[in-house]
Design an enzyme around this catalytic site. Structure first.
Site, PDB file in Angstrom:
ATOM      1  CD  GLU A   1       0.053  -3.163   4.546  1.00  8.34           C
ATOM      2  OE1 GLU A   1      -0.331  -2.862   3.400  1.00  8.34           O
ATOM      3  OE2 GLU A   1       0.277  -4.329   4.901  1.00  8.34           O
TER       4      GLU A   1
ATOM      5  CB  CYS B   1      -4.111   2.650   0.585  1.00 11.76           C
ATOM      6  SG  CYS B   1      -5.068   1.406   1.435  1.00 11.76           S
TER       7      CYS B   1
ATOM      8  CE  LYS C   1       3.143  11.035  14.693  1.00  9.66           C
ATOM      9  NZ  LYS C   1       2.183  11.719  13.831  1.00  9.66           N
TER      10      LYS C   1
END
Ligand code: NAD
Length: 491
Positions: A250, A284, A175
């Site tokens: 994550e 991130c 997705k």
């Protein structure tokens, strides 16, 4: 690969969607392509196709070696098409072409690495403590995987999920984020060309509340691999209460970069700049909290200010550009709000803090450094996911460590020092999944990656990642011909 006709890829076909939405070019703020919005019904078809492919047909009976060859072929196709995929990712997310080209070319190595590993998990023969038994352990694919990725570095973040999942023999529904989905929808064509059997890999985009919710709570999904923000992760965990899927997360970070006075300051300044301003801070692992030893604080901040102000900001498709726009308008709105609050709360603006001059269209924001006197301001505590660095001075090694660990996150960290013993002490003491010493932002398919605390659960990358997509089956074989004795004594 078409630049305009984007479709979801379900059960081996590129399907026309009932609903669509516009994708916006962040460098202009204008829509540039129409994307298919998958519904819950589309998700159901994709998951059912993945489940069928897992249970019967060519994928279910394929040897691990053959699976590995398909993955290697996919890696080769990614490399051959890297320039095209990079152009699409840059167009749809604003990430500069220099970065997307280099990153996507490296993504090929992730598929090749997991392709090579596909037939290396030999299972086990257990030297069982019973004379008349033999026990073998068979690693089996865990099942249908729902893989979810955000818009930043999405080809890369998909590879660390698809690679080990497919090597293990799982099937996948990927997705893709509704922000910047173009490169992964184009990547679906490479999956098709590589020859994966229908249903093995399904790739669709749509919104979180229907499409994302359905795929993570679907009863036929056994494994969820999510990358995104902590707030969404909490929703995902609630979704998986429905199917009890094994889940890895994550998430974000607020990663400290610690610069000691004995460091090579020029080299450290380059790494700090790369750590926070590369990808416009939308990474991130962005090194968003600088901790610098007080004796060199003014000199170091001066170096950073000069370097930040020299960054060339502009069209992300121009190879000379060093920093592009933020990916979305809501991203910039949030950053502007947090920076304003932090300055009103006592932060000192070293540089930036505004939209760059001359950039009237697009979602641009200047490289920003805010000096703070403690870690209470929002710009230090919250993940901004933008080009904003907080800077705080420390006096001692113990204080640096305590400040570094004063966060609910724990994804990455950097330490700059020429003292080897100090480097080891810091590496031991920092609560984060990655510690980079005298470097920053290095990654490899060979190395596990993941966070502590609010930065997530589980690891991606490295040898163990493939095991995270298998479950072991213990097979007990009684080797004695004697009749089974007393049934009321456990053997
Ligand atoms: P996000 O959490 O908003 O969205 C990620 C995905 O979740 C999207 O596909 C979205 O549609 C879906 N989603 C949203 N609501 C959902 C729901 N209720 N149920 C199911 N799915 C839902 O993330 P984002 O803002 O696109 O990305 C930025 C975040 O990702 C940052 O926090 C960043 O640190 C993190 N990130 C982490 C890593 C890592 O490897 N640790 C890498 C890149 C980005």
């Amino acid at each position: 690969m078409s630049t305009t006709d984007f479709r979801n890829y379900i059960d081996g076909s590129f399907v026309v969607a009932d609903a669509t939405f516009d994708s916006v070019d962040p460098s202009t703020g204008a829509p540039w392509a129409t994307m298919p919005a998958a519904t819950a019904a589309d998700v159901d078809r994709a998951v059912e196709a993945a489940h069928r492919a897992l249970r019967s047909g060519p994928w279910a009976s394929m040897t691990a070696t053959a699976r590995g060859k398909l993955l290697v072929r996919l890696g080769d196709l990614v490399v051959a098409n890297a320039a095209r995929l990079a152009e699409l990712e840059t167009r749809d997310t604003g990430k500069i072409i220099r970065e997307t080209r280099a990153q996507i070319a490296y993504v090929g190595d992730y598929y090749r690495y997991y392709g090579g590993l596909a037939d290396k998990d030999e299972g086990a023969f257990v030297p069982i403590d019973k004379a008349d038994m033999e026990v073998t352990i068979r690693p089996e694919p865990i099942g249908v995987v729902a893989a979810m990725v955000p818009w930043n570095s999405q080809l890369f973040l998909s590879a660390v999920k698809l690679g080990p999942a497919l090597a293990a023999g799982c099937t996948v529904v990927l997705k893709v984020s509704e922000d910047g989905p173009a490169p992964l929808l184009a990547f679906a064509e490479l999956v098709h060309e590589a020859g994966f059997p229908s249903g093995t890999v399904n790739i669709l985009t749509g919104f979180g509340h229907d499409c994302g919710h359905r795929v993570t709570s679907h009863p036929l999904v056994a494994r969820v691999a999510f990358t995104g923000g902590p707030a969404t992760a909490r929703q995902i965990v609630m979704n998986t209460a429905q199917n009890l899927a094994y889940t890895t997360l994550e998430l974000g970070g607020k990663s400290p970069v610690i610069v000691f006075a004995d460091a090579d300051l020029e080299s450290a300044a380059n790494a700090v700049v790369a750590g926070i301003f590369a990808a416009t801070g939308q990474s991130c692992v962005a090194g968003s909290r600088l901790l610098v030893e007080r004796s060199v604080k003014d000199e170091f901040l001066g170096q950073l200010k000069r370097k930040a102000e020299a960054i060339s900001i502009g069209d992300p498709q121009d190879p000379a550009t060093e920093m592009g726009p933020l990916a979305t308008l809501r991203q910039r709105d949030r950053i502007e709000k947090i920076v304003a609050e932090s300055l009103a709360g006592g932060g000192r603006l070293v540089t930036g803090g505004a939209r760059p001059q001359g950039q009237t269209a697009g979602f641009y924001y200047a490289p920003t450094i805010i000096e703070v006197s403690d870690q209470n301001l929002a710009c230090v505590r919250e993940e901004l996911f933008g080009p904003v660095l907080s800077a705080l001075a420390f006096e001692t090694e113990a204080q640096a460590l305590s400040l570094a660990n004063d966060t609910s996150f724990g994804l990455a960290s950097g330490v700059f020092t020429t003292n080897l013993a100090k480097a080891h002490r810091m590496a031991r003491g920092i609560h984060a999944g990655v510690v980079w010493i005298n470097t920053y932002r290095a990654v490899s398919p060979l190395v596990p990656f993941g966070g502590y605390g609010q930065s997530g659960l589980g690891r991606e990358g490295g040898l163990d990642a493939i095991r995270d997509y298998t479950r072991s089956k213990s097979v007990w074989i009684r080797t004695s011909d004697d009749p089974i004795p007393d049934p009321f004594v456990m053997r």
